[in-house]
Design a protein around this motif. Structure first.
Motif, PDB file in Angstrom:
ATOM      1  N   ASN A  95       8.662  20.207 -16.809  1.00 57.97           N
ATOM      2  CA  ASN A  95       7.507  20.022 -15.940  1.00 57.97           C
ATOM      3  C   ASN A  95       6.949  21.398 -15.580  1.00 57.97           C
ATOM      4  O   ASN A  95       7.703  22.310 -15.233  1.00 57.97           O
ATOM      5  N   SER A  96       5.625  21.546 -15.630  1.00 55.70           N
ATOM      6  CA  SER A  96       4.999  22.860 -15.395  1.00 55.70           C
ATOM      7  C   SER A  96       5.129  23.333 -13.943  1.00 55.70           C
ATOM      8  O   SER A  96       5.210  24.529 -13.693  1.00 55.70           O
ATOM      9  N   THR A  97       5.160  22.412 -12.974  1.00 54.03           N
ATOM     10  CA  THR A  97       5.290  22.829 -11.566  1.00 54.03           C
ATOM     11  C   THR A  97       6.739  22.789 -11.090  1.00 54.03           C
ATOM     12  O   THR A  97       7.098  23.537 -10.187  1.00 54.03           O
ATOM     13  N   THR A  98       7.547  21.907 -11.663  1.00 59.13           N
ATOM     14  CA  THR A  98       8.968  21.823 -11.303  1.00 59.13           C
ATOM     15  C   THR A  98       9.794  21.935 -12.587  1.00 59.13           C
ATOM     16  O   THR A  98      10.168  20.931 -13.188  1.00 59.13           O
ATOM     17  N   PRO A  99      10.074  23.166 -13.036  1.00 57.28           N
ATOM     18  CA  PRO A  99      10.734  23.347 -14.328  1.00 57.28           C
ATOM     19  C   PRO A  99      12.180  22.840 -14.389  1.00 57.28           C
ATOM     20  O   PRO A  99      12.787  22.849 -15.449  1.00 57.28           O
ATOM     21  N   SER A 100      12.701  22.341 -13.275  1.00 57.05           N
ATOM     22  CA  SER A 100      14.047  21.760 -13.306  1.00 57.05           C
ATOM     23  C   SER A 100      13.995  20.279 -13.691  1.00 57.05           C
ATOM     24  O   SER A 100      15.014  19.598 -13.698  1.00 57.05           O
ATOM     25  N   THR A 101      12.790  19.795 -14.012  1.00 57.89           N
ATOM     26  CA  THR A 101      12.601  18.404 -14.419  1.00 57.89           C
ATOM     27  C   THR A 101      12.139  18.356 -15.878  1.00 57.89           C
ATOM     28  O   THR A 101      11.205  19.074 -16.264  1.00 57.89           O
ATOM     29  N   ILE A 102      12.797  17.511 -16.668  1.00 58.59           N
ATOM     30  CA  ILE A 102      12.407  17.316 -18.065  1.00 58.59           C
ATOM     31  C   ILE A 102      11.349  16.217 -18.093  1.00 58.59           C
ATOM     32  O   ILE A 102      11.611  15.080 -17.703  1.00 58.59           O
ATOM     33  N   ASP A 103      10.151  16.562 -18.552  1.00 52.91           N
ATOM     34  CA  ASP A 103       9.060  15.589 -18.639  1.00 52.91           C
ATOM     35  C   ASP A 103       9.142  14.749 -19.910  1.00 52.91           C
ATOM     36  O   ASP A 103       8.799  13.568 -19.910  1.00 52.91           O
ATOM     37  N   SER A 104       9.561  15.369 -21.009  1.00 53.47           N
ATOM     38  CA  SER A 104       9.634  14.630 -22.275  1.00 53.47           C
ATOM     39  C   SER A 104      10.575  15.320 -23.245  1.00 53.47           C
ATOM     40  O   SER A 104      10.947  16.483 -23.051  1.00 53.47           O
ATOM     41  N   VAL A 105      10.939  14.571 -24.262  1.00 50.94           N
ATOM     42  CA  VAL A 105      11.754  15.107 -25.354  1.00 50.94           C
ATOM     43  C   VAL A 105      11.126  14.599 -26.655  1.00 50.94           C
ATOM     44  O   VAL A 105      10.675  13.462 -26.732  1.00 50.94           O
ATOM     45  N   SER A 106      11.046  15.470 -27.636  1.00 49.25           N
ATOM     46  CA  SER A 106      10.527  15.058 -28.940  1.00 49.25           C
ATOM     47  C   SER A 106      11.528  15.457 -30.014  1.00 49.25           C
ATOM     48  O   SER A 106      12.315  16.395 -29.829  1.00 49.25           O
ATOM     49  N   PHE A 107      11.502  14.743 -31.119  1.00 49.79           N
ATOM     50  CA  PHE A 107      12.456  14.983 -32.202  1.00 49.79           C
ATOM     51  C   PHE A 107      11.929  14.362 -33.485  1.00 49.79           C
ATOM     52  O   PHE A 107      10.988  13.578 -33.482  1.00 49.79           O
ATOM     53  N   THR A 108      12.558  14.740 -34.566  1.00 48.57           N
ATOM     54  CA  THR A 108      12.233  14.200 -35.881  1.00 48.57           C
ATOM     55  C   THR A 108      13.325  13.226 -36.280  1.00 48.57           C
ATOM     56  O   THR A 108      14.514  13.517 -36.105  1.00 48.57           O
TER      57      THR A 108
ATOM     58  N   TRP B  21       8.792  11.827 -33.132  1.00 44.02           N
ATOM     59  CA  TRP B  21       8.731  10.872 -32.023  1.00 44.02           C
ATOM     60  C   TRP B  21       8.803  11.633 -30.707  1.00 44.02           C
ATOM     61  O   TRP B  21       9.447  12.678 -30.618  1.00 44.02           O
ATOM     62  N   SER B  22       8.177  11.084 -29.662  1.00 46.17           N
ATOM     63  CA  SER B  22       8.189  11.688 -28.340  1.00 46.17           C
ATOM     64  C   SER B  22       8.534  10.622 -27.301  1.00 46.17           C
ATOM     65  O   SER B  22       8.027   9.506 -27.362  1.00 46.17           O
ATOM     66  N   CYS B  23       9.388  11.003 -26.346  1.00 41.98           N
ATOM     67  CA  CYS B  23       9.818  10.088 -25.285  1.00 41.98           C
ATOM     68  C   CYS B  23       9.566  10.769 -23.940  1.00 41.98           C
ATOM     69  O   CYS B  23       9.978  11.907 -23.741  1.00 41.98           O
ATOM     70  N   ALA B  24       8.887  10.057 -23.040  1.00 42.83           N
ATOM     71  CA  ALA B  24       8.578  10.605 -21.724  1.00 42.83           C
ATOM     72  C   ALA B  24       9.140   9.685 -20.647  1.00 42.83           C
ATOM     73  O   ALA B  24       8.519   8.689 -20.284  1.00 42.83           O
ATOM     74  N   PRO B  25      10.341   9.995 -20.140  1.00 43.36           N
ATOM     75  CA  PRO B  25      10.927   9.155 -19.092  1.00 43.36           C
ATOM     76  C   PRO B  25      10.030   9.118 -17.861  1.00 43.36           C
ATOM     77  O   PRO B  25       9.490  10.142 -17.445  1.00 43.36           O
ATOM     78  N   SER B  26       9.867   7.935 -17.295  1.00 43.71           N
ATOM     79  CA  SER B  26       9.029   7.757 -16.109  1.00 43.71           C
ATOM     80  C   SER B  26       9.540   8.632 -14.972  1.00 43.71           C
ATOM     81  O   SER B  26      10.700   8.545 -14.584  1.00 43.71           O
TER      82      SER B  26
END
Length: 129
Positions: A59-72, A107-112
């Motif tokens: 996350n750009s404002t809270t970098p201790s939070t993962i906004d998304s993960v992408s992979f092949t 693929w990209s996954c963005a946990p709520s």
């Protein structure tokens, strides 16, 4: 003195019928074919797919939070590309995030609400056709 009992024709006929039915059932079972597919689940190497090029976006404002993960995701030889992909980042969680195919095999996954980087202890991917 020993007496040898000869089985009746009826018993021999029933034995022959059972043998014939057994062979027929075996023949039908051996004729079943299952198409090549890819599927898998687990925390180690899976024969159905290979997951690589993992990238986490903070996350750009809270970098201790993962906004998304992408992979092949690459299917095994002869396998099909997945149509459904889900992932989770916390082993104790029962919440799975649906992933989106962004292009080709990526693929990209963005946990709520994101996931705290300190609680993320795994990347578990489930993929199916």
């Amino acid at each position: 003195m020993f007496h040898l009992r000869i089985p009746s024709k009826r018993l021999i006929g029933m034995f022959g019928l059972v043998l014939l039915l057994s062979l027929a059932a075996y023949g039908f079972a051996a004729a079943n074919t299952v198409p090549v597919s890819s599927a898998g689940d687990g925390q180690n190497t899976i024969s159905g797919y290979t997951v690589s090029s993992v990238t986490y976006t903070l996350n750009s404002t809270t970098p201790s939070t993962i906004d998304s993960v992408s992979f092949t995701i690459t299917p095994a030889a002869g396998g099909n590309a997945p149509a459904n992909v889900k992932a989770k980042l916390v082993s104790s969680s029962s919440t799975w995030t649906s992933c989106t195919n962004t292009s080709g095999t990526t693929w990209s996954c963005a946990p709520s609400g994101g996931v705290s980087a300190s609680s993320a202890d795994e990347l578990r991917v489930v993929a199916a056709q």
